[in-house]
Write a protein that holds these residues in place. Structure first.
Motif, PDB file in Angstrom:
ATOM      1  N   GLY A 122       0.839  -1.187   0.000  1.00 22.76           N
ATOM      2  CA  GLY A 122       0.000   0.000   0.000  1.00 22.76           C
ATOM      3  C   GLY A 122       0.875   1.239   0.000  1.00 22.76           C
ATOM      4  O   GLY A 122       2.101   1.153   0.180  1.00 22.76           O
ATOM      5  N   THR A 123       0.268   2.376  -0.230  1.00 19.44           N
ATOM      6  CA  THR A 123       0.967   3.647  -0.126  1.00 19.44           C
ATOM      7  C   THR A 123       0.114   4.578   0.728  1.00 19.44           C
ATOM      8  O   THR A 123      -0.982   4.206   1.173  1.00 19.44           O
ATOM      9  N   GLU A 124       0.592   5.784   0.912  1.00 20.61           N
ATOM     10  CA  GLU A 124      -0.148   6.759   1.693  1.00 20.61           C
ATOM     11  C   GLU A 124      -1.241   7.447   0.896  1.00 20.61           C
ATOM     12  O   GLU A 124      -1.980   8.275   1.430  1.00 20.61           O
ATOM     13  N   TYR A 125      -1.369   7.092  -0.372  1.00 18.70           N
ATOM     14  CA  TYR A 125      -2.331   7.759  -1.249  1.00 18.70           C
ATOM     15  C   TYR A 125      -3.584   6.908  -1.438  1.00 18.70           C
ATOM     16  O   TYR A 125      -3.568   5.702  -1.197  1.00 18.70           O
ATOM     17  N   SER A 126      -4.661   7.521  -1.867  1.00 21.77           N
ATOM     18  CA  SER A 126      -5.920   6.803  -2.041  1.00 21.77           C
ATOM     19  C   SER A 126      -6.639   7.310  -3.282  1.00 21.77           C
ATOM     20  O   SER A 126      -6.275   8.345  -3.847  1.00 21.77           O
ATOM     21  N   GLY A 127      -7.674   6.578  -3.679  1.00 16.81           N
ATOM     22  CA  GLY A 127      -8.449   6.958  -4.856  1.00 16.81           C
ATOM     23  C   GLY A 127      -7.895   6.336  -6.119  1.00 16.81           C
ATOM     24  O   GLY A 127      -6.769   5.820  -6.140  1.00 16.81           O
ATOM     25  N   PRO A 128      -8.665   6.369  -7.208  1.00 17.19           N
ATOM     26  CA  PRO A 128      -8.210   5.752  -8.465  1.00 17.19           C
ATOM     27  C   PRO A 128      -6.918   6.352  -9.008  1.00 17.19           C
ATOM     28  O   PRO A 128      -6.122   5.655  -9.641  1.00 17.19           O
ATOM     29  N   ALA A 181      -1.013  -5.972  13.155  1.00 16.87           N
ATOM     30  CA  ALA A 181      -0.869  -4.909  14.159  1.00 16.87           C
ATOM     31  C   ALA A 181       0.597  -4.609  14.415  1.00 16.87           C
ATOM     32  O   ALA A 181       1.000  -3.446  14.524  1.00 16.87           O
ATOM     33  N   TYR A 182       1.433  -5.657  14.500  1.00 17.29           N
ATOM     34  CA  TYR A 182       2.861  -5.481  14.782  1.00 17.29           C
ATOM     35  C   TYR A 182       3.594  -4.835  13.611  1.00 17.29           C
ATOM     36  O   TYR A 182       4.463  -3.977  13.817  1.00 17.29           O
ATOM     37  N   ILE A 183       3.268  -5.255  12.403  1.00 19.15           N
ATOM     38  CA  ILE A 183       4.075  -4.874  11.246  1.00 19.15           C
ATOM     39  C   ILE A 183       3.532  -3.648  10.514  1.00 19.15           C
ATOM     40  O   ILE A 183       4.294  -2.832  10.008  1.00 19.15           O
ATOM     41  N   SER A 184       2.223  -3.496  10.480  1.00 15.31           N
ATOM     42  CA  SER A 184       1.618  -2.435   9.670  1.00 15.31           C
ATOM     43  C   SER A 184       0.893  -1.376  10.494  1.00 15.31           C
ATOM     44  O   SER A 184       1.155  -0.183  10.349  1.00 15.31           O
ATOM     45  N   HIS A 185       0.016  -1.817  11.362  1.00 16.38           N
ATOM     46  CA  HIS A 185      -0.871  -0.860  12.021  1.00 16.38           C
ATOM     47  C   HIS A 185      -0.132   0.068  12.975  1.00 16.38           C
ATOM     48  O   HIS A 185      -0.403   1.264  13.033  1.00 16.38           O
ATOM     49  N   ILE A 186       0.845  -0.469  13.719  1.00 17.96           N
ATOM     50  CA  ILE A 186       1.596   0.384  14.641  1.00 17.96           C
ATOM     51  C   ILE A 186       2.448   1.396  13.877  1.00 17.96           C
ATOM     52  O   ILE A 186       2.679   2.521  14.355  1.00 17.96           O
ATOM     53  N   SER A 187       2.904   1.028  12.685  1.00 14.43           N
ATOM     54  CA  SER A 187       3.681   1.966  11.874  1.00 14.43           C
ATOM     55  C   SER A 187       2.865   3.191  11.519  1.00 14.43           C
ATOM     56  O   SER A 187       3.375   4.319  11.519  1.00 14.43           O
ATOM     57  N   HIS A 188       1.597   2.972  11.233  1.00 17.31           N
ATOM     58  CA  HIS A 188       0.733   4.100  10.880  1.00 17.31           C
ATOM     59  C   HIS A 188       0.446   4.978  12.100  1.00 17.31           C
ATOM     60  O   HIS A 188       0.496   6.209  12.006  1.00 17.31           O
ATOM     61  N   ILE A 189       0.160   4.357  13.234  1.00 16.66           N
ATOM     62  CA  ILE A 189      -0.083   5.148  14.445  1.00 16.66           C
ATOM     63  C   ILE A 189       1.151   5.981  14.799  1.00 16.66           C
ATOM     64  O   ILE A 189       1.056   7.159  15.151  1.00 16.66           O
ATOM     65  N   PHE A 192       1.343   8.900  12.393  1.00 14.08           N
ATOM     66  CA  PHE A 192       0.341   9.926  12.716  1.00 14.08           C
ATOM     67  C   PHE A 192       0.782  10.726  13.950  1.00 14.08           C
ATOM     68  O   PHE A 192       0.676  11.959  13.978  1.00 14.08           O
ATOM     69  N   ALA A 193       1.280  10.018  14.966  1.00 10.81           N
ATOM     70  CA  ALA A 193       1.687  10.682  16.206  1.00 10.81           C
ATOM     71  C   ALA A 193       2.891  11.595  15.976  1.00 10.81           C
ATOM     72  O   ALA A 193       2.959  12.709  16.522  1.00 10.81           O
ATOM     73  N   LEU A 194       3.846  11.137  15.181  1.00 11.89           N
ATOM     74  CA  LEU A 194       5.021  11.960  14.897  1.00 11.89           C
ATOM     75  C   LEU A 194       4.633  13.218  14.130  1.00 11.89           C
ATOM     76  O   LEU A 194       5.128  14.315  14.420  1.00 11.89           O
ATOM     77  N   ALA A 195       3.743  13.067  13.152  1.00  8.90           N
ATOM     78  CA  ALA A 195       3.286  14.235  12.399  1.00  8.90           C
ATOM     79  C   ALA A 195       2.612  15.240  13.326  1.00  8.90           C
ATOM     80  O   ALA A 195       2.860  16.451  13.244  1.00  8.90           O
ATOM     81  N   ASN A 196       1.756  14.751  14.232  1.00 10.06           N
ATOM     82  CA  ASN A 196       1.088  15.652  15.179  1.00 10.06           C
ATOM     83  C   ASN A 196       2.093  16.324  16.118  1.00 10.06           C
ATOM     84  O   ASN A 196       1.937  17.502  16.470  1.00 10.06           O
ATOM     85  N   THR A 197       3.135  15.581  16.512  1.00  8.01           N
ATOM     86  CA  THR A 197       4.166  16.151  17.375  1.00  8.01           C
ATOM     87  C   THR A 197       4.875  17.311  16.690  1.00  8.01           C
ATOM     88  O   THR A 197       5.049  18.393  17.273  1.00  8.01           O
ATOM     89  N   VAL A 198       5.258  17.089  15.455  1.00  9.08           N
ATOM     90  CA  VAL A 198       5.976  18.138  14.714  1.00  9.08           C
ATOM     91  C   VAL A 198       5.067  19.325  14.434  1.00  9.08           C
ATOM     92  O   VAL A 198       5.471  20.484  14.580  1.00  9.08           O
ATOM     93  N   LEU A 199       3.829  19.049  14.064  1.00 10.68           N
ATOM     94  CA  LEU A 199       2.890  20.150  13.793  1.00 10.68           C
ATOM     95  C   LEU A 199       2.599  20.965  15.053  1.00 10.68           C
ATOM     96  O   LEU A 199       2.334  22.171  14.980  1.00 10.68           O
ATOM     97  N   GLU A 200       2.644  20.300  16.210  1.00  8.72           N
ATOM     98  CA  GLU A 200       2.385  20.978  17.470  1.00  8.72           C
ATOM     99  C   GLU A 200       3.573  21.830  17.914  1.00  8.72           C
ATOM    100  O   GLU A 200       3.400  22.953  18.394  1.00  8.72           O
ATOM    101  N   SER A 225      -1.866   9.135   5.097  1.00  7.44           N
ATOM    102  CA  SER A 225      -2.862   8.111   4.770  1.00  7.44           C
ATOM    103  C   SER A 225      -4.272   8.564   5.137  1.00  7.44           C
ATOM    104  O   SER A 225      -4.480   9.347   6.064  1.00  7.44           O
ATOM    105  N   ASN A 226      -5.245   8.011   4.426  1.00  8.07           N
ATOM    106  CA  ASN A 226      -6.645   8.403   4.535  1.00  8.07           C
ATOM    107  C   ASN A 226      -7.266   7.929   5.859  1.00  8.07           C
ATOM    108  O   ASN A 226      -7.318   6.727   6.124  1.00  8.07           O
ATOM    109  N   PRO A 227      -7.761   8.856   6.706  1.00  9.46           N
ATOM    110  CA  PRO A 227      -8.387   8.434   7.970  1.00  9.46           C
ATOM    111  C   PRO A 227      -9.627   7.572   7.767  1.00  9.46           C
ATOM    112  O   PRO A 227      -9.953   6.739   8.623  1.00  9.46           O
ATOM    113  N   ALA A 228     -10.329   7.754   6.650  1.00  5.07           N
ATOM    114  CA  ALA A 228     -11.520   6.940   6.384  1.00  5.07           C
ATOM    115  C   ALA A 228     -11.173   5.466   6.234  1.00  5.07           C
ATOM    116  O   ALA A 228     -12.014   4.596   6.453  1.00  5.07           O
ATOM    117  N   MET A 229      -9.930   5.191   5.876  1.00  2.96           N
ATOM    118  CA  MET A 229      -9.479   3.809   5.781  1.00  2.96           C
ATOM    119  C   MET A 229      -8.922   3.323   7.114  1.00  2.96           C
ATOM    120  O   MET A 229      -9.214   2.194   7.549  1.00  2.96           O
TER     121      MET A 229
END
Length: 282
Positions: A122-128, A181-189, A192-200, A225-229
């Motif tokens: 997968g990538t961070e992009y979505s849509g056709p 969860a170990y390989i993919s899902h935690i990477s996304h969290i 997301f957390a790092l981006a929020n840290t830097v933006l803050e 990545s798309n939050p709807a996903m």
């Protein structure tokens, strides 16, 4: 291999899947089923699909129905699909969680026509517009609950993924969700957390843009990545994600404590231990 394939959802995964089928001559025709007319039109313009139809009409014409939509809507849509197929058709999905879906379809009379799959790409992009060529080459595809599917259906799906350049791994649905969860899902969290840290903390957007190097970009890439996903994925895999998230927080606390206590010897040991990942990922 197939006369007609229907992709339900015309986004990143299904669009890339369709491109690969077309380029390798595995499908004569691809029909797209989309929630929005705009996405269907874009998929037509990009050549991802040959025709856009409502679900029932598409299934009636298809040998393979491939479902790649957010996991929160996958279960009701899959139930619709399974109610419409015959024992001459194959259904496969590409969802990032498997336990809830497999449980929901466990007693369906057409269960044997369904092959539960997760192509690990997968990538961070979505849509056709996000669909790319050669997306699956060199990647793993997990097939869950193989024993509950018709052997001929499994064999055909395996042939498709292998033709796309993937290698096959077999798991039960619970194990899949744990490892995902170990390989993919935690990477996304984490992203997301790092981006929020830097933006803050870093208020100057130009500084982020100018100074962001390869390390930051690769670490925070998934934050686009798309939050709807991803919210539905975290919801469906909540217990496993919480388990790995608790361990991740524990590891972060170790690094924090090293700096607070100026324990640089232990900090080096933590990093050296992390370096062991090089044995697995080159």
């Amino acid at each position: 291999m197939f006369n007609t394939v229907t992709i339900v959802g015309v986004g990143l995964i299904s669009g890339s899947f369709s491109l690969a089928l077309k380029e390798k001559g595995l499908a004569k025709k691809v029909i797209g089923v989309s929630r929005t007319a705009a996405s269907a039109q874009k998929a037509l313009e990009l050549g991802l699909i040959d025709e856009a139809l409502p679900l029932e009409q598409a299934i009636a014409q298809s040998d393979l129905i491939y479902v790649a939509i957010p996991v929160d809507v996958t279960i009701p849509v899959m139930k619709q699909v399974m109610d419409l197929v015959t024992d001459k058709q194959i259904v496969a999905d590409a969802g990032s969680t498997k336990h809830a879906l497999c449980l929901a379809l466990n007693d369906h009379p057409m269960r044997r026509q369904f092959v539960a799959t997760h192509p690990m790409w997968g990538t961070e992009y979505s849509g056709p517009e996000a669909a790319v060529r050669d997306a699956f080459v060199g990647r793993a595809c997990v097939i869950c609950e193989k024993e509950k599917s018709d052997p001929a259906a499994v064999e055909k799906i395996e042939q498709v993924y292998r033709a796309l350049g993937m290698h096959i791994i077999y798991m039960d649905a619970d194990s899949h969700d744990t490892h995902a969860a170990y390989i993919s899902h935690i990477s996304h969290i984490t992203s997301f957390a790092l981006a929020n840290t830097v933006l803050e903390k870093e208020r100057e957007e130009n500084t982020i843009f100018e100074l962001a190097g390869g390390g930051f970009e690769s670490t925070v890439r998934l934050a686009k990545s798309n939050p709807a996903m991803w919210v539905p994925i975290f919801m469906q895999n909540r217990e496993n994600v919480l388990d790995v998230l608790n361990e991740h927080i524990s590891q972060l606390r170790k690094f924090k404590a090293c700096l607070e206590k100026e324990n640089y010897q232990y900090l080096q040991e933590l990093i050296e231990n992390a370096n062991k990942i090089k044995r697995i990922i080159k």
